[in-house]
Scaffold this active site. Structure first.
Site, mmCIF file in Angstrom:
data_model
loop_
_atom_site.group_PDB
_atom_site.id
_atom_site.type_symbol
_atom_site.label_atom_id
_atom_site.label_comp_id
_atom_site.label_asym_id
_atom_site.label_seq_id
_atom_site.Cartn_x
_atom_site.Cartn_y
_atom_site.Cartn_z
ATOM 1 N N HIS A 265 -11.051 18.490 -2.444
ATOM 2 C CA HIS A 265 -10.108 19.493 -1.936
ATOM 3 C C HIS A 265 -9.684 19.195 -0.505
ATOM 4 O O HIS A 265 -9.269 20.083 0.233
ATOM 5 C CB HIS A 265 -10.662 20.913 -2.081
ATOM 6 C CG HIS A 265 -11.139 21.215 -3.462
ATOM 7 N ND1 HIS A 265 -10.319 21.091 -4.564
ATOM 8 C CD2 HIS A 265 -12.350 21.580 -3.937
ATOM 9 C CE1 HIS A 265 -11.007 21.382 -5.651
ATOM 10 N NE2 HIS A 265 -12.238 21.679 -5.294
ATOM 11 N N ASP B 120 -8.835 13.405 -2.216
ATOM 12 C CA ASP B 120 -8.410 13.548 -3.606
ATOM 13 C C ASP B 120 -7.327 12.532 -3.970
ATOM 14 O O ASP B 120 -7.304 12.003 -5.097
ATOM 15 C CB ASP B 120 -7.904 14.965 -3.874
ATOM 16 C CG ASP B 120 -9.037 15.986 -3.932
ATOM 17 O OD1 ASP B 120 -10.210 15.579 -3.811
ATOM 18 O OD2 ASP B 120 -8.745 17.185 -4.084
#
Length: 205
Positions: free
Chosen positions: A172, A177
């Protein structure tokens, strides 16, 4: 590279936001990984670009979304920039990569790509950016591809199956990511090459 994806350059994107509505909720982080191809025709991550973003004027900030990502939009240590500056910091090197690879446009690669694509397009429209480098509606979705190749649709679980190290404590973050999604996408494409899938295409040309 231009021949591999019909003239499109895959660029991996991840966004962190203050909600699910691209039209009303703030874009808070954006990261991009450009890809290249080595001399053996294998896809590899090339460069990472990122920016923290100041919520646009009137943007909605869902507290549940902020709690989930752990982002404080007003923390000065974020060194956030305006939405227009953030997009230009991402789009400019993508345009250069498109030209360097002999491609005609970028195509967004994302994990649940429709979400990221929607926020990128909405922000570009808000900022009246005419030269959005991405295809207006087509994407490559690694959630779908990973479901096929790895039997998993969650990024962390798909990476585990693929043998890609994944730290849930770092998840996150747009940069983390995006880089993991890029590794996963390259693994799937390269595995398909090793299995002879790309040879089938070349035989028809």
């Amino acid at each position: 590279m231009a021949d591999r994806f019909r003239g499109y350059l895959p660029v991996v994107i991840d966004v962190e936001t203050a909600g699910f509505n691209a039209r009303t909720d703030a874009l808070l982080e954006i990261a991009a990984v450009t890809l290249s191809m080595d001399e053996n025709g294998y896809l590899i991550p090339e460069h990472t670009y990122s920016a923290n973003v100041i919520p646009f004027e009137g943007a909605n900030l869902e507290q549940s979304a902020l709690a989930f990502t752990g982002i404080d939009p007003w923390n000065p240590e974020r060194q956030a920039v305006s939405e227009a500056e953030a997009l230009e910091a991402i789009f400019k090197p993508i345009r250069k990569a498109i030209k360097a690879q002999g491609c005609k446009r970028a195509i967004l690669v994302g994990h649940n790509a429709t979400f990221d694509h929607g926020f990128v397009n909405a922000a570009a429209e808000r900022q009246n950016i005419k030269r959005n480098p991405f295809h207006p509606f087509s994407t490559f979705d690694t959630a779908t591809l990973a479901g096929l190749a790895c039997g998993q649709t969650v990024l962390a679980k798909a990476c585990e199956v693929a043998g890609i190290e994944f730290d849930n404590r770092s998840a996150h973050s747009a940069v983390y990511d995006t880089e993991k999604t890029a590794e996963l996408f390259c693994m799937i494409v390269n595995r398909w090459k090793d299995m002879g899938g790309w040879d089938l295409v070349l035989q028809t040309r």
